[in-house]
Design an enzyme around this catalytic site. Structure first.
Site: not given
Length: 690
Positions: A545, A661
């Site tokens: 991320s 994610h």
């Protein structure tokens, strides 16, 4: 909408791979599907891979792992995944039963069975219980592991879905119970109801028995805001309803819903965090706050009676003031006590605070082994019972239960996580590197006690450095199997951009100061090389991320320091990041590339734009998930495609379909990914590599 190849918004640089941003566009999916077999053939077909994958999966599925619980009424709930229940079971038990080595559990909902019945591989995202009787709950389910989820009302007595109950289709909804018959709901209400960040901008109150279209609007945020949410503070005897306008990631406006006055502003700085505990308003200012004739520093913790505050009183009680090496890392509460966790150079200690007639009494509690982590959190608001966990890099988590009503009796050990590897041969140490501007940057090293400083130890350097997120000691678990036991050294870097030293540490790497975070990480890499525990060709960087952006910059700005890069669910194209998935919500962190002055500094840390065909880069493994609706797979696809077009060797790409994610929807997918990363690392930075 399909993005055309080479479509070029005004003022942006030529982009030959913009077509890969279409998350489920056929051409983009075909490109990803062509990449996956090449990567898996290289790193996921050997006997070593299968051995590690199976070891990791066995560890992740261990029946001996602590089943985390939380109390709702008379029941203690748990979500459990294992080999037989890959998508998981929502289940519950009693505390007496939980104390047993093999508790008897009542299944509340079988997510695998639900998915099979409905032909949809649901991913569980939580259960929102309704106080005070805990008979009803809102079940949150994602179809693919992404943030967008469906919401369904569930009866916890009959263990069935509520016919004609509160139900929402898949969306990035924000919901909160008000009472049995009313919800705060912010969701996709149709045209113009979402912000540019992709989150809901309108909060409504929805009454049971009425269609969603009849829900009554309470507030609408601006289109450019991040989102708006409604929130019911449900502490018994101190209930309040709030609307929160989330302007950006760090600024918000709060409004109390008053029966007579309507929306009443809660007069706090926009960048201050706040919460309610009983009658108290708890405030964390992120910048210096001048109020009531006093000055409160960034990173402090303050308390004031909420009713008095709303009436105009500003005489705060200071619960914590940060120091040069100390910061607040969190807090929790029981019925009568407030517990704060304070870190000293990233290692934490705990204090119990008790309000008494205007004064707050202070006592230390808990004791953790050196370089470990101790946490305490209240079991519920009706008692002074607490859970305590103690863990460390080499120390599996131990779960205790105790009560603050009896400080003389030690807490009771409830559960102990299994050891996934033999830690007796390893050691943990903390060190400090000096960054380019002289800043002292802490990092932890986990290595064999017999480590030889010959510059050949395969070393994995992990970091994040953003959004005020702190990286603290944690049990390495199956990473011990997939990395330490394969001869690796693990390093955790506490660079600026994180929250290890409070808001100041975070703000030191915001926007135009972003490069400070990357200089910090590079300084740790240089310190490791200088110590001769490793060398550049045996050192790898890993991050996901925002941490993926970090290691993307290690690739482009410091390629000479690394022998390999593992870049996961990353932001990489910083010119178009605001137009990809939820990217617009992070402008407060990185800046706005649509503003020429800001793009000038953003470009310096945009890996996608800083690739140079004339440079030599370390091998890179780029991983993502089709279902990642937060960062979006377009970043990873474009970076890999551009590197391959430039003729850069050893560029490997893998895109999982599910998992959002986290890029893994269950433990089998997680084990596969971890084993593949382990194989990639040993191929390129192992002792025998090169």
């Amino acid at each position: 909408m399909t993005l055309e190849k080479n479509a070029l918004p005004h003022g942006q640089e030529q982009d030959d791979f913009i077509w890969l941003e279409g998350i489920r566009d056929q051409s983009a999916l075909e490109w990803a599907q062509q990449q996956n077999p090449k990567t898996t053939e290289q790193f996921a077909t050997s006997e070593d891979f299968e051995h590690i994958r199976q070891q990791v999966l066995t560890g992740l599925n261990s029946p001996a792992q602590i089943p985390g619980i939380y109390k709702c009424g008379e029941h203690w709930y748990n979500f459990w995944q294992d080999e037989n229940n890959p998508r998981g079971l929502v289940r519950r038990t009693s505390l007496e039963e939980y104390r047993k080595a093999e508790p008897a559990w009542e299944t509340v909902l079988d997510i695998d069975a639900l998915g099979a019945a409905e032909g949809q591989d649901w991913v569980y995202h939580g259960l929102l219980h309704l106080k005070p009787d805990y008979r009803r709950a809102l079940l949150v389910l994602s179809p693919d592991g992404g943030d967008a989820s469906a919401v369904r009302e569930f009866d916890l007595h009959s263990l069935s879905f509520v016919t004609d109950g509160f139900n929402l289709p898949v969306a990035k909804s924000r919901i909160s119970w008000i009472d049995h018959d009313h919800l705060f709901v912010a969701t996709d209400f149709g045209e113009d109801s979402m912000t540019t960040s992709g989150y809901p901008r309108t909060v409504k109150i929805w009454q049971r028995g009425t269609p969603l279209s009849a829900a009554v609007t309470q507030f609408s945020a601006q289109k450019s805001d991040m989102m708006a949410v409604g929130y019911h503070a449900n502490s018994t005897g101190f209930e309040h309803d709030f609307i929160i306008r989330v302007i950006d990631f760090y600024r918000r406006e709060a409004f109390l819903i008053d029966g007579e006055q309507g929306l009443v502003a809660v007069d706090l700085p926009a960048d201050a965090k706040f919460s309610l505990w009983r009658e108290w308003l708890i405030v964390e200012p992120s910048s210096q706050w001048q109020v009531g004739g006093e000055s409160y520093p960034s990173g402090s913790l303050l308390a004031i009676d909420f009713a008095a505050f709303m009436a105009g009183n500003r005489q705060m009680t200071t619960l914590f003031v940060p120091g040069a090496t100390t910061a607040l890392s969190g807090y929790s509460s029981t019925r009568d006590h407030f517990i704060i966790s304070v870190t000293q150079d990233v290692v934490n200690q705990l204090e119990v605070l008790t309000p008494r007639q205007g004064e707050w009494l202070r006592e230390s509690i808990g004791d953790a082994p050196e370089l470990s982590k101790i946490q305490i959190y209240g079991v519920d608001e009706e008692t002074n019972d607490y859970f305590m966990t103690v863990s460390g890099f080499l120390q599996p988590t131990t779960l205790y239960i105790g009560t603050l009503d009896d400080r003389q009796s030690p807490p009771e050990v409830l559960k102990q996580d299994p050891a996934h590897f033999d830690a007796s041969g390893y050691q943990v140490s903390q060190h400090f590197a000096q960054s380019d501007d002289g800043t002292r940057v802490p990092y932890f090293v986990v290595s064999s006690k017999e480590v030889v400083y010959d510059g050949k130890n395969p070393t994995l350097l992990y970091g994040y450095g953003g959004f005020e997120v702190s990286l603290e000691p944690y049990y390495l678990g199956t990473s011990g199997l997939s990395w330490l036991d394969r001869g690796g050294v693990f390093v955790l870097a506490n660079i600026r951009g994180g929250g290890e030293y409070g808001p100041r540490w975070h703000q030191a790497a915001l926007k135009e100061k972003r490069l400070r975070a990357y200089e910090d990480f590079a300084s740790v890499a240089k310190a490791l090389i200088a110590s001769n525990i490793t060398s550049a060709k045996h050192l790898a960087a890993q991050g996901g991320s925002n941490g993926g952006l970090l290691v993307g910059n290690m690739l482009t700005l410091y390629p000479e320091l690394f022998g390999a890069i593992v870049c996961e669910v990353a932001l990489l194209d910083m010119q178009r990041y605001t137009q990809i998935s939820a990217g617009a919500s992070w402008i407060a962190e990185y800046g706005d590339p649509a503003i020429a002055e800001e793009w000038a500094f953003i470009r310096a840390f945009s890996p996608y734009h800083n690739l140079d065909a004339g440079k030599k880069y370390p091998p890179i493994l780029i991983t993502t998930a089709t279902s990642d609706d937060r960062v979006g797979p377009g970043h990873a696809r474009k970076m890999a495609a551009k590197m391959q077009q430039l003729g850069i060797p050893d560029v490997w790409f893998f895109e999982n379909t599910e998992g959002g994610h986290s890029a893994a929807a269950d433990k089998a997918q997680s084990a596969f990914k971890r084993a593949m990363v382990s194989e990639f690392l040993l191929r390129y930075i192992g002792r025998d590599a090169h």
